[in-house]
Write an enzyme that holds these catalytic residues in place. Structure first.
Site, short mmCIF file in Angstrom:
data_model
loop_
_atom_site.label_atom_id
_atom_site.label_comp_id
_atom_site.label_asym_id
_atom_site.label_seq_id
_atom_site.Cartn_x
_atom_site.Cartn_y
_atom_site.Cartn_z
N GLU A 82 0.82 -1.21 0.00
CA GLU A 82 0.00 0.00 0.00
C GLU A 82 0.85 1.26 0.00
OE1 GLU A 82 -0.05 2.00 2.97
OE2 GLU A 82 -0.37 0.68 4.69
N ARG A 87 0.08 -2.25 12.43
CA ARG A 87 -0.57 -3.23 11.56
C ARG A 87 -0.92 -2.64 10.20
NH1 ARG A 87 -1.36 -7.49 15.05
NH2 ARG A 87 -2.65 -8.70 13.62
N CYS A 144 7.51 -1.16 -1.52
CA CYS A 144 8.59 -2.16 -1.47
C CYS A 144 9.62 -1.88 -0.38
CB CYS A 144 9.26 -2.27 -2.82
SG CYS A 144 10.20 -0.81 -3.36
N HIS A 157 13.17 -0.14 -6.84
CA HIS A 157 12.58 -1.26 -6.11
C HIS A 157 13.64 -1.88 -5.21
CE1 HIS A 157 10.18 -4.75 -5.16
NE2 HIS A 157 11.02 -5.57 -5.75
N ASP A 213 10.77 -11.65 -2.08
CA ASP A 213 10.18 -10.34 -2.38
C ASP A 213 8.76 -10.30 -1.82
OD1 ASP A 213 9.40 -7.88 -3.49
OD2 ASP A 213 10.67 -8.20 -5.24
#
Length: 276
Positions: free
Chosen positions: A43, A68, A73, A111, A128
């Site tokens: 997210e 939580r 990435c 990334h 990943d």
């Protein structure tokens, strides 16, 4: 070592519904990645809530374990690396550039992925938990053959040399299409601050255009984009339009375990931001 880390790791394992593995082997890595993918969402909500993104281990654990939440990435894989190291795995952070439209490569540090070594003589593995829709299981990093996964057929192959230099970059392909170009040289968490800043602020980044929250399910994915709830099971896709803020906030809680007191902005973001 932070004296609170063992308790935090226990809470992390509880968050993803995993038990502490007996040994840091390939089977344990496979299970941990799957549980992470099906529990911790991918997210970008912090960007659209005006929250800072702090690339420090304590802050990442606090966000993903205590609050939580999920992240993109740098956050998901950064925290996952801390978890794996605490459980006895040997983990190296790797930077990658994502393959975009028409074969264009993204920025350096586009990334973050993980090289993971286990104690059973297998691997090394490419793990990943932060690429969105990608491999369900870790991939064998040194294999140059097709690797079948529930999410497709993956292959890791030598990338063509660019600009007269060749550092042994690797292209990761899914069903024949390149996903990202991996630089195998080890990196530190702080190295990714520039990439995180770009994705947090640039109008050219897909992350600034609209909020997204997504996670694996046992049979597909579930994704919330603004007021659109999208579920996929195999090749089937179903989209539902949610009405009203309360319905969207309830969807974040029900499908992702994310509790918000306000909705992230659905407008594009391109502002100065702090990346710790």
């Amino acid at each position: 070592m932070d004296p609170r880390l063992p308790q935090t790791i226990d809470a992390y394992l509880e968050r993803i519904g995993a038990t502490r593995p007996v040994r840091p082997d390939a089977a344990a890595l496979r299970e941990l990645q799957l549980r992470h993918l099906t529990t911790v969402p991918f997210e970008n909500l912090s960007i659209h809530l005006g929250e800072d993104i702090v690339l420090e281990e304590e802050a990442l654990l606090d966000k993903i374990v205590a609050h939580r939440r999920g992240g993109f990435c740098y956050e998901n894989n950064g925290a996952f690396a801390v978890l794996l190291r605490a459980l006895g795995f040997r983990v190296t952070l790797l930077q990658a550039r994502v393959h975009g439209d028409e074969g264009r490569l993204g920025i350096p540090y586009d990334h973050m992925a993980l090289r993971v070594e286990t104690d059973d003589g297998t691997g090394p593995w490419l793990a990943d938990a932060g690429f969105g829709d990608h491999a369900q299981h870790p991939l064998v990093l040194d294999d140059r053959i097709d690797q079948r996964d529930p999410r497709g057929t993956f292959r890791i192959e030598q990338a063509p040399a660019e600009g007269g230099g060749d550092y042994g970059d690797l292209d990761v392909l899914r069903d024949g299409a390149p996903q990202f170009r991996l630089d195998p040289r080890p990196r530190a968490l702080a190295d990714f601050r520039g990439g995180a800043w770009y994705h947090r602020t640039s109008p050219d980044s897909g992350f600034t255009r609209s909020p997204v929250c997504s996670r694996f399910t046992t049979s597909g994915r579930i994704t919330l984009k603004g007021h659109r709830l999208i579920t996929t099971v195999g090749a089937e896709r179903h989209e539902t339009r949610l009405e009203g803020d309360d319905e969207v906030l309830a969807a974040y809680r029900e499908h992702f375990g994310v509790r918000l007191d306000r909705l992230p902005s659905e407008e594009g973001v391109g502002v100065s931001a702090s990346i710790g």
